[in-house]
Scaffold this motif. Structure first.
Motif, mmCIF file in Angstrom:
data_model
loop_
_atom_site.group_PDB
_atom_site.id
_atom_site.type_symbol
_atom_site.label_atom_id
_atom_site.label_comp_id
_atom_site.label_asym_id
_atom_site.label_seq_id
_atom_site.Cartn_x
_atom_site.Cartn_y
_atom_site.Cartn_z
ATOM 1 N N TYR A 108 72.919 48.886 37.477
ATOM 2 C CA TYR A 108 74.016 49.086 36.534
ATOM 3 C C TYR A 108 73.543 48.718 35.139
ATOM 4 O O TYR A 108 72.838 47.729 34.958
ATOM 5 N N HIS A 109 73.965 49.529 34.142
ATOM 6 C CA HIS A 109 73.301 49.449 32.857
ATOM 7 C C HIS A 109 74.212 49.092 31.687
ATOM 8 O O HIS A 109 73.718 48.794 30.603
ATOM 9 N N ALA A 110 75.497 49.104 31.879
ATOM 10 C CA ALA A 110 76.435 48.848 30.783
ATOM 11 C C ALA A 110 77.083 47.478 30.942
ATOM 12 O O ALA A 110 77.323 47.024 32.067
ATOM 13 N N THR A 111 77.392 46.858 29.809
ATOM 14 C CA THR A 111 77.991 45.524 29.870
ATOM 15 C C THR A 111 79.308 45.522 30.645
ATOM 16 O O THR A 111 79.589 44.586 31.400
ATOM 17 N N TYR A 112 80.097 46.591 30.501
ATOM 18 C CA TYR A 112 81.417 46.609 31.145
ATOM 19 C C TYR A 112 81.327 46.709 32.669
ATOM 20 O O TYR A 112 82.317 46.487 33.370
ATOM 21 N N GLU A 113 80.154 47.016 33.169
ATOM 22 C CA GLU A 113 79.984 47.156 34.616
ATOM 23 C C GLU A 113 79.733 45.814 35.310
ATOM 24 O O GLU A 113 79.665 45.764 36.529
ATOM 25 N N TYR A 114 79.605 44.753 34.530
ATOM 26 C CA TYR A 114 79.304 43.441 35.078
ATOM 27 C C TYR A 114 80.514 42.520 34.979
ATOM 28 O O TYR A 114 81.270 42.564 34.010
ATOM 29 N N ASP A 115 80.652 41.675 35.995
ATOM 30 C CA ASP A 115 81.825 40.817 36.101
ATOM 31 C C ASP A 115 81.563 39.364 35.736
ATOM 32 O O ASP A 115 82.492 38.638 35.374
ATOM 33 N N TYR A 116 80.342 38.913 35.875
ATOM 34 C CA TYR A 116 80.011 37.503 35.657
ATOM 35 C C TYR A 116 78.839 37.415 34.682
ATOM 36 O O TYR A 116 77.878 38.181 34.785
ATOM 37 N N TRP A 117 78.936 36.442 33.800
ATOM 38 C CA TRP A 117 77.916 36.265 32.752
ATOM 39 C C TRP A 117 77.542 34.800 32.623
ATOM 40 O O TRP A 117 78.387 33.908 32.766
ATOM 41 N N GLY A 118 76.271 34.583 32.334
ATOM 42 C CA GLY A 118 75.839 33.242 31.979
ATOM 43 C C GLY A 118 76.080 32.978 30.506
ATOM 44 O O GLY A 118 76.580 33.849 29.780
ATOM 45 N N GLN A 119 75.720 31.797 30.063
ATOM 46 C CA GLN A 119 75.935 31.393 28.676
ATOM 47 C C GLN A 119 74.816 31.837 27.749
ATOM 48 O O GLN A 119 74.973 31.819 26.527
ATOM 49 N N GLY A 120 73.705 32.238 28.310
ATOM 50 C CA GLY A 120 72.613 32.748 27.497
ATOM 51 C C GLY A 120 71.543 31.709 27.197
ATOM 52 O O GLY A 120 71.800 30.501 27.214
ATOM 53 N N THR A 121 70.350 32.208 26.929
ATOM 54 C CA THR A 121 69.233 31.352 26.531
ATOM 55 C C THR A 121 68.504 32.034 25.371
ATOM 56 O O THR A 121 68.283 33.244 25.402
ATOM 57 N N GLN A 122 68.184 31.258 24.356
ATOM 58 C CA GLN A 122 67.587 31.821 23.150
ATOM 59 C C GLN A 122 66.092 32.061 23.351
ATOM 60 O O GLN A 122 65.364 31.180 23.822
ATOM 61 N N VAL A 123 65.668 33.247 22.964
ATOM 62 C CA VAL A 123 64.239 33.580 22.925
ATOM 63 C C VAL A 123 63.896 33.945 21.479
ATOM 64 O O VAL A 123 64.534 34.821 20.897
ATOM 65 N N THR A 124 62.920 33.256 20.936
ATOM 66 C CA THR A 124 62.475 33.518 19.569
ATOM 67 C C THR A 124 60.986 33.810 19.598
ATOM 68 O O THR A 124 60.198 33.011 20.104
ATOM 69 N N VAL A 125 60.626 34.966 19.053
ATOM 70 C CA VAL A 125 59.228 35.385 19.011
ATOM 71 C C VAL A 125 58.786 35.391 17.556
ATOM 72 O O VAL A 125 59.332 36.141 16.738
ATOM 73 N N SER A 126 57.808 34.580 17.245
ATOM 74 C CA SER A 126 57.326 34.493 15.866
ATOM 75 C C SER A 126 56.147 35.445 15.664
ATOM 76 O O SER A 126 55.362 35.692 16.570
ATOM 77 N N SER A 127 56.050 35.940 14.435
ATOM 78 C CA SER A 127 54.973 36.903 14.138
ATOM 79 C C SER A 127 53.711 36.191 13.669
ATOM 80 O O SER A 127 53.699 34.999 13.433
#
Length: 127
Positions: A108-127
């Motif tokens: 499933y590829h769209a946000t609306y197709e999902y029922d449960y979500w985590g709080q997220g984790t930050q990923v930062t990529v420096s150049s």
């Protein structure tokens, strides 16, 4: 109620790698299709990887294909996102999501197709 917790984010240099984990509790995680999404500041949340409940199918958008790999260990209620060859444009908050209803072994590829979500984790990529 299924609960999801992401971990593994951080700061990495361009070209580096990170592995994100999504730990589930409160449900039979092995029956849920799962997706990893990301959201950069000012942008919409977008899918970066999806996996079917039985591991038979995965999906990646072109932006990450060949660099990101999604996998799951249903016995441990874990889903992983291995990210290699990271680029500054990969910088975002990364979320895992799970869907209640599955049809066959679809992803499933769209946000609306999902029922449960985590709080997220930050990923930062420096150049």
């Amino acid at each position: 109620q299924l609960q999801l917790v992401e971990s593994g984010g951080g700061l990495v240099q361009a070209g580096g790698s990170l592995r994100l984990s999504c730990a589930a509790s409160g449900g039979t995680f092995s029956s849920y299709p799962v997706g990893w999404f990301r959201q950069a500041p000012g942008k919409d949340r977008e899918l970066v990887a999806a996996i079917s409940w039985n591991v038979d199918n995965t999906y990646y958008p072109e932006s990450v294909k060949g660099r990101f790999t999604i996998s799951r260990d249903n016995a441990k209620n874990l889903v992983y996102l291995q990210m290699n060859s990271l680029k500054p444009e990969d910088t975002a908050v990364y979320y895992c999501a799970a869907r209640d209803l599955r049809i066959g072994d679809l992803t499933y590829h769209a946000t609306y197709e999902y029922d449960y979500w985590g709080q997220g984790t930050q990923v930062t990529v420096s150049s």
